[in-house]
Each structure stands twice: as C-alpha cells, then as structure tokens.
Design a protein around this motif. Structure first.
Motif, short mmCIF file in Angstrom:
data_model
loop_
_atom_site.label_atom_id
_atom_site.label_comp_id
_atom_site.label_asym_id
_atom_site.label_seq_id
_atom_site.Cartn_x
_atom_site.Cartn_y
_atom_site.Cartn_z
N PRO A 23 0.82 -1.22 0.00
CA PRO A 23 0.00 0.00 0.00
C PRO A 23 0.85 1.27 0.00
N SER A 24 1.94 1.27 0.76
CA SER A 24 2.81 2.44 0.79
C SER A 24 3.53 2.62 -0.54
N HIS A 25 3.95 1.53 -1.12
CA HIS A 25 4.60 1.56 -2.43
C HIS A 25 3.68 2.18 -3.47
N LEU A 26 2.43 1.72 -3.49
CA LEU A 26 1.47 2.26 -4.46
C LEU A 26 1.15 3.72 -4.17
N ALA A 27 1.13 4.10 -2.89
CA ALA A 27 0.86 5.48 -2.53
C ALA A 27 1.96 6.41 -3.04
N VAL A 28 3.20 5.95 -2.98
CA VAL A 28 4.33 6.74 -3.48
C VAL A 28 4.22 6.91 -4.99
N LEU A 29 3.93 5.83 -5.68
CA LEU A 29 3.82 5.90 -7.15
C LEU A 29 2.66 6.79 -7.57
N ARG A 30 1.53 6.68 -6.86
CA ARG A 30 0.37 7.50 -7.18
C ARG A 30 0.67 8.98 -6.94
N ALA A 31 1.30 9.29 -5.81
CA ALA A 31 1.63 10.68 -5.49
C ALA A 31 2.63 11.24 -6.50
N THR A 32 3.60 10.44 -6.88
CA THR A 32 4.60 10.89 -7.85
C THR A 32 3.97 11.17 -9.20
N ALA A 33 3.08 10.28 -9.64
CA ALA A 33 2.41 10.48 -10.92
C ALA A 33 1.60 11.77 -10.92
N GLU A 34 0.92 12.06 -9.83
CA GLU A 34 0.13 13.29 -9.72
C GLU A 34 1.03 14.53 -9.79
N LEU A 35 2.13 14.48 -9.06
CA LEU A 35 3.04 15.63 -9.03
C LEU A 35 3.69 15.85 -10.40
N LEU A 36 3.99 14.78 -11.09
CA LEU A 36 4.57 14.90 -12.43
C LEU A 36 3.59 15.58 -13.38
N GLN A 37 2.32 15.22 -13.27
CA GLN A 37 1.30 15.82 -14.13
C GLN A 37 1.14 17.31 -13.81
N GLU A 38 1.30 17.66 -12.55
CA GLU A 38 1.06 19.04 -12.12
C GLU A 38 2.22 19.98 -12.45
N GLY A 39 3.45 19.50 -12.25
CA GLY A 39 4.57 20.42 -12.39
C GLY A 39 5.73 19.97 -13.25
N GLY A 40 5.73 18.71 -13.65
CA GLY A 40 6.84 18.22 -14.46
C GLY A 40 7.95 17.62 -13.63
N LEU A 41 8.82 16.89 -14.29
CA LEU A 41 9.85 16.11 -13.62
C LEU A 41 10.81 16.96 -12.81
N ARG A 42 11.31 18.04 -13.36
CA ARG A 42 12.32 18.84 -12.70
C ARG A 42 11.82 19.50 -11.41
N SER A 43 10.54 19.81 -11.36
CA SER A 43 10.02 20.53 -10.19
C SER A 43 9.65 19.61 -9.04
N VAL A 44 9.53 18.31 -9.30
CA VAL A 44 9.13 17.38 -8.24
C VAL A 44 10.31 17.13 -7.30
N THR A 45 10.04 17.13 -6.00
CA THR A 45 11.06 16.81 -5.00
C THR A 45 10.62 15.60 -4.19
N THR A 46 11.59 14.97 -3.56
CA THR A 46 11.27 13.82 -2.71
C THR A 46 10.45 14.26 -1.51
N ASP A 47 10.70 15.47 -1.02
CA ASP A 47 9.90 15.99 0.10
C ASP A 47 8.42 16.08 -0.29
N GLN A 48 8.15 16.53 -1.51
CA GLN A 48 6.77 16.62 -1.98
C GLN A 48 6.14 15.23 -2.09
N ILE A 49 6.90 14.29 -2.61
CA ILE A 49 6.39 12.92 -2.74
C ILE A 49 6.06 12.35 -1.38
#
Length: 204
Positions: A23-49
C-alpha cells in the motif's frame, strides 16, 4: 542521497532492507504520478512525494535511490498505453489508426512527462533500458504486427526490413514530439503517414 543523483532505474526499487509495504509503495507511485502531471519532472522533489503519499522520505530512499528512479517507475506504472490492433481488413487503415492513437498519447499530459523522462534517460543507461523494455517495445510490437499483416496481404513491400519500416513510421512522430516543431497533431500524423505509405506500399 540527493534528488540530483544519477538515477539507477525502476528495477532497483525494493531490493534493499525489509520487504516493502505494497500500500505504501502504491501510494508513493500515485503521489509521484500526480506531481509529475502538475509540475513536471524537474520541479518534483522527494519531500513533496513524501508529504503527498504519507510515506517518509527515509522509506522512499530505502526503496529508490532518488526521485528520478521513483518517477520512472511511477510513469511506467501509470503511462502504459495499450495500443490496440484494430484489424479493419486494411493494414494501411490500421496503421493510420494506431499512429493516431500514438500521436494522441504523445500530445497529452502523459506524453509530456515521457519526453522529460527520455531527456533524463540520455544520462543513464538503466533508465533508457527500462523505457525501451517496458514502453517503447510495446508500441513497436503493435506497429510491427500490423506491418507484417500488410506484407502478408500484399499491401506493403516485402523487400523492406520490418524494423526499418517501423522506424520510418514512428520516428517522425517522436521527432516532432521531442523537438516541438512542427506541431504534432492528428492532421500532421495523417500527412506523415500518407507520405510514408507512398514509399512502403506494394503498389507504389
């Protein structure tokens, strides 16, 4: 470990330490996918994830070496486009349909993230390998299957190497997508297919 570290690919996830929580693994992937859609790869940080997924930064780094590896796995999980083989009875028509679907994918939000990943992958062999194995080959296999049917039906030339034919069909779409000029849309796709088909057609 810093976000700017060289990525080592999605296959590195979960190989160290105790078995990860699914469940935690899937939560990380889901959160990362959302952040990528919102701001792009360069703007995403591990803190945000970590903040969005509810999974600690320490745990994330236990499963992935950096944000690029997380982003790659998130995209490979979220972006998979299942190119259908329409099999209308005309291989030429089928190719047009398949390439239009591929164009729609690249022109959309997922395609924009994919372009950013391809850019980062130029600096890391494992990322290139994962993208090629899990995404690009699936696209090529569909186009190649339609091509083979067209050759068997006498619609396409049998003296052309199938891989070269697939390259000729897909490469212009990827070029326009990555470079951004000329604009890639359904009209451009149809024009490219028409030009290409003149050289590939058995009646050409």
């Amino acid at each position: 470990m810093e976000d700017s570290a060289v990525p080592s690919g999605a296959d590195s996830a979960g190989k160290r330490g105790r078995p990860r929580s699914e469940p935690s693994h899937l939560a990380v992937l889901r959160a990362t996918a959302e952040l990528l859609q919102e701001g792009g790869l360069r703007s995403v940080t591990t803190d945000q994830i970590a903040a969005r997924s509810g999974v600690s930064k320490k745990t994330i780094y236990k499963w992935w070496p950096n944000k690029f590896a997380v982003a790659l796995e998130a995209c490979l999980s979220d972006m998979i486009i299942d190119l259908r083989d329409p099999d209308t009875g005309s291989a030429a028509t089928d190719l047009r349909i398949v390439l239009r679907e591929l164009t729609a994918f690249h022109a959309g939000a997922d395609g924009r993230v994919l372009a950013q990943l391809i850019g980062e992958a130029q600096f890391d062999q494992s990322m290139r390998t994962d993208l090629h194995k899990h995404l690009m080959l699936a696209h090529r296999d569909t186009v190649r299957r339609v091509w083979a049917r067209g050759v068997a039906e006498g619609q396409f030339r049998s003296d052309i190497d199938p891989d070269a034919a697939v390259d000729v069909l897909i490469a212009p779409l990827l070029y326009r997508h990555l470079v951004g000029h000329p604009h890639l849309d359904s009209t451009a796709t149809d024009e490219l297919v028409e030009i290409t088909m003149r050289g590939l057609s058995a009646q050409g």
